[in-house]
Design a protein around this motif. Structure first.
Motif, PDB file in Angstrom:
ATOM      1  N   SER A  63       0.836  -1.201   0.000  1.00  0.00           N
ATOM      2  CA  SER A  63       0.000   0.000   0.000  1.00  0.00           C
ATOM      3  C   SER A  63       0.868   1.248   0.000  1.00  0.00           C
ATOM      4  CB  SER A  63      -0.923   0.008   1.223  1.00  0.00           C
ATOM      5  OG  SER A  63      -1.820  -1.078   1.183  1.00  0.00           O
ATOM      6  N   GLY A  64       2.027   1.170   0.661  1.00  0.00           N
ATOM      7  CA  GLY A  64       2.950   2.299   0.694  1.00  0.00           C
ATOM      8  C   GLY A  64       3.480   2.662  -0.677  1.00  0.00           C
ATOM      9  N   TYR A  65       3.654   1.663  -1.551  1.00  0.00           N
ATOM     10  CA  TYR A  65       4.092   1.945  -2.910  1.00  0.00           C
ATOM     11  C   TYR A  65       3.075   2.843  -3.618  1.00  0.00           C
ATOM     12  CZ  TYR A  65       7.730  -1.702  -2.753  1.00  0.00           C
ATOM     13  OH  TYR A  65       8.833  -2.447  -2.451  1.00  0.00           O
ATOM     14  N   ILE A  66       1.799   2.547  -3.419  1.00  0.00           N
ATOM     15  CA  ILE A  66       0.735   3.339  -4.026  1.00  0.00           C
ATOM     16  C   ILE A  66       0.794   4.775  -3.519  1.00  0.00           C
ATOM     17  CG2 ILE A  66      -1.767   3.693  -4.066  1.00  0.00           C
ATOM     18  CD1 ILE A  66      -1.034   1.585  -5.973  1.00  0.00           C
ATOM     19  N   ASP A  67       0.932   4.931  -2.200  1.00  0.00           N
ATOM     20  CA  ASP A  67       0.974   6.277  -1.606  1.00  0.00           C
ATOM     21  C   ASP A  67       2.136   7.092  -2.171  1.00  0.00           C
ATOM     22  OD1 ASP A  67      -1.204   5.553  -0.077  1.00  0.00           O
ATOM     23  OD2 ASP A  67       0.012   4.969   1.666  1.00  0.00           O
ATOM     24  N   ARG A  68       3.290   6.446  -2.318  1.00  0.00           N
ATOM     25  CA  ARG A  68       4.463   7.176  -2.807  1.00  0.00           C
ATOM     26  C   ARG A  68       4.394   7.451  -4.303  1.00  0.00           C
ATOM     27  NH1 ARG A  68       6.719   3.677   1.009  1.00  0.00           N
ATOM     28  NH2 ARG A  68       7.290   2.108  -0.557  1.00  0.00           N
ATOM     29  N   SER A  69       3.564   6.686  -5.026  1.00  0.00           N
ATOM     30  CA  SER A  69       3.461   6.872  -6.468  1.00  0.00           C
ATOM     31  C   SER A  69       2.468   7.968  -6.848  1.00  0.00           C
ATOM     32  CB  SER A  69       3.035   5.557  -7.146  1.00  0.00           C
ATOM     33  OG  SER A  69       3.985   4.545  -6.919  1.00  0.00           O
ATOM     34  N   PHE A  70       1.606   8.330  -5.912  1.00  0.00           N
ATOM     35  CA  PHE A  70       0.562   9.313  -6.235  1.00  0.00           C
ATOM     36  C   PHE A  70       1.175  10.682  -6.533  1.00  0.00           C
ATOM     37  CE2 PHE A  70      -2.582  12.560  -5.035  1.00  0.00           C
ATOM     38  CZ  PHE A  70      -3.601  12.197  -5.907  1.00  0.00           C
ATOM     39  N   GLY A  71       0.843  11.216  -7.688  1.00  0.00           N
ATOM     40  CA  GLY A  71       1.311  12.541  -8.060  1.00  0.00           C
ATOM     41  C   GLY A  71       2.735  12.605  -8.563  1.00  0.00           C
ATOM     42  N   LEU A  72       3.428  11.476  -8.595  1.00  0.00           N
ATOM     43  CA  LEU A  72       4.807  11.484  -9.080  1.00  0.00           C
ATOM     44  C   LEU A  72       4.843  11.585 -10.599  1.00  0.00           C
ATOM     45  CD1 LEU A  72       6.676   8.732  -7.027  1.00  0.00           C
ATOM     46  CD2 LEU A  72       6.947  11.200  -6.849  1.00  0.00           C
ATOM     47  N   PRO A  73       5.871  12.199 -11.136  1.00  0.00           N
ATOM     48  CA  PRO A  73       6.064  12.148 -12.588  1.00  0.00           C
ATOM     49  C   PRO A  73       6.207  10.692 -13.026  1.00  0.00           C
ATOM     50  CG  PRO A  73       7.510  13.784 -11.595  1.00  0.00           C
ATOM     51  CD  PRO A  73       6.897  13.019 -10.467  1.00  0.00           C
ATOM     52  N   PHE A  74       5.794  10.408 -14.234  1.00  0.00           N
ATOM     53  CA  PHE A  74       5.772   9.030 -14.714  1.00  0.00           C
ATOM     54  C   PHE A  74       7.127   8.346 -14.571  1.00  0.00           C
ATOM     55  CE2 PHE A  74       6.158   5.939 -18.220  1.00  0.00           C
ATOM     56  CZ  PHE A  74       5.124   5.090 -17.872  1.00  0.00           C
ATOM     57  N   ALA A  75       8.200   9.036 -14.925  1.00  0.00           N
ATOM     58  CA  ALA A  75       9.532   8.421 -14.912  1.00  0.00           C
ATOM     59  C   ALA A  75      10.042   8.186 -13.504  1.00  0.00           C
ATOM     60  CB  ALA A  75      10.526   9.281 -15.689  1.00  0.00           C
ATOM     61  N   ALA A  76       9.612   8.986 -12.535  1.00  0.00           N
ATOM     62  CA  ALA A  76      10.176   8.914 -11.194  1.00  0.00           C
ATOM     63  C   ALA A  76       9.795   7.640 -10.460  1.00  0.00           C
ATOM     64  CB  ALA A  76       9.734  10.126 -10.380  1.00  0.00           C
ATOM     65  N   VAL A  77       8.661   7.041 -10.794  1.00  0.00           N
ATOM     66  CA  VAL A  77       8.185   5.887 -10.040  1.00  0.00           C
ATOM     67  C   VAL A  77       9.085   4.676 -10.223  1.00  0.00           C
ATOM     68  CG1 VAL A  77       6.694   4.933 -11.846  1.00  0.00           C
ATOM     69  CG2 VAL A  77       6.105   4.599  -9.436  1.00  0.00           C
ATOM     70  N   PHE A  78       9.830   4.624 -11.333  1.00  0.00           N
ATOM     71  CA  PHE A  78      10.672   3.472 -11.589  1.00  0.00           C
ATOM     72  C   PHE A  78      11.903   3.444 -10.697  1.00  0.00           C
ATOM     73  CE2 PHE A  78       8.684   4.337 -15.849  1.00  0.00           C
ATOM     74  CZ  PHE A  78       7.705   3.373 -15.683  1.00  0.00           C
TER      75      PHE A  78
END
Length: 350
Positions: free
Chosen positions: A52-67
């Motif tokens: 669930s924490g992965y989802i929270d940290r991915s919200f609003g991030l630029p597309f490239a940053a999540v990788f």
């Protein structure tokens, strides 16, 4: 606990019938059921809040940053779940779907597919797919890779393993498997194949493992992490491995297929030895997860091998009872089973 027992009961009742095939419509229904069981679970699994924490940290991030957060494939799912809707349930449902496709196609290829599914449910489905989402997907894709390798489709094998590595990089340990199909007399075509294998392995290692090698060394080996129940889990794979190694002729496999599963069996034995010689049982335990298909491959063939002179029907019943014992022991006595209990799902009213 009841949903686990009922699910196992459906598979067990079909397994007791000694059916040798699963109809296409039934296969689709099983795929839908397993996908929803795994994908729409609610706060079930030991790593639920981590994922669930992965989802929270991915919200609003630029597309490239999540990788930068996790492996490519899993990072992509989290970005879509966080920013396009569906949250962790979108991620888990896609993971459950991929896992279920791999599992069902692998089990369908076994001589007793229902027995294979029954053996898979207590640990591979319940614990791994619902608890270790990333490795669950990797194992589902691994099973597709094994089917490809058995049919001598090497490029397809590499493709499935490469895709699996985008969910959990440790699956790359399986790149050693094609070496088992090389014969003793290395002809020119086999040398080319060996060179391609070495090149592909090095390329995947350089792109996927090498950048974070320090993380794996420090996280698994130097920290000397220990996994509760690792001995039991590794033993569940070592037992069929030893049975296969001692009775290979009884399984009546073509040479290349026998070589593949011989190497996997030897890896299982090595994992058992590694528990007592490697500093971190967690490192051995997590790598040994990729050997779980041995339980299904060997288990579904044991009845017809007539080991110890036991009739096929009796073996079938014994193995189904054994799978029930594994499920009950895990639910009642495993140190982290409380994270799976009670089972809750978005579709259930309670």
């Amino acid at each position: 606990m009841l949903p686990y027992l009922l699910s196992w009961g459906v598979l067990a009742s079909a397994g007791l019938g000694n059916a040798r095939r699963i109809p296409g419509s039934t296969l689709l229904a099983l795929g839908a059921f397993l996908t929803l069981l795994i994908g729409l679970r609610l706060e079930v699994g030991g790593d639920w809040f981590t994922y669930s924490g992965y989802i929270d940290r991915s919200f609003g991030l630029p597309f490239a940053a999540v990788f930068l957060e996790t492996e490519l494939g899993y990072g992509l799912l989290n970005w879509f779940g966080a920013n396009w809707g569906g949250s962790v349930f979108f991620v888990n449902t896609i993971c459950g779907l991929v896992f279920s496709i791999g599992l069902l196609l692998f089990c369908r290829a076994q001589p007793r597919p229902w027995l294979a599914l029954c053996l898979a449910f207590p640990y591979l489905v319940t614990v791994v797919a619902m608890g270790y989402s990333r490795q669950g997907v990797a194992i589902g894709l691994e099973m597709l890779a094994l089917l490809a390798l058995q049919n001598n489709k090497l490029l397809r094998f590499w493709g499935w393993i490469a895709l699996a590595a985008t969910f959990h990089r440790t699956v790359l340990v399986l790149l050693v498997l094609p070496a088992s199909t090389l014969s003793g007399s290395l002809r020119f075509s086999q040398l080319i194949r060996l060179g391609l294998l070495a090149g592909a392995a090095y390329g995947l290692y350089s792109a996927v493992i090498a950048p974070d090698l320090d993380y794996y060394v420090q996280g698994y080996l130097e920290a000397e992490y220990q996994s509760q129940g690792a001995l039991i889990r590794v033993a569940l794979t070592t037992l069929p491995a030893v049975a296969f190694l001692l009775n290979r002729r009884r399984f009546q496999l073509i040479p290349d297929v026998q070589s593949i599963w011989t190497l996997l069996s030897l890896m299982a034995v090595a994992a058992a030895i590694g528990l007592f010689t490697v500093a971190s049982s967690t490192a051995v335990d997590r790598l040994a997860l990729y050997l779980i298909p041995l339980q299904l491959f060997v288990g579904s063939r044991v009845p017809d091998a007539r080991l110890f002179g036991i009739p096929p029907g009796t073996w079938n019943q014994l193995l189904i009872l054994f799978s029930l014992a594994v499920l009950l022991v895990w639910l009642f006595f495993a140190g982290h089973s409380h994270a799976w209990l009670p089972y809750r799902n978005l579709l259930l009213p309670f």
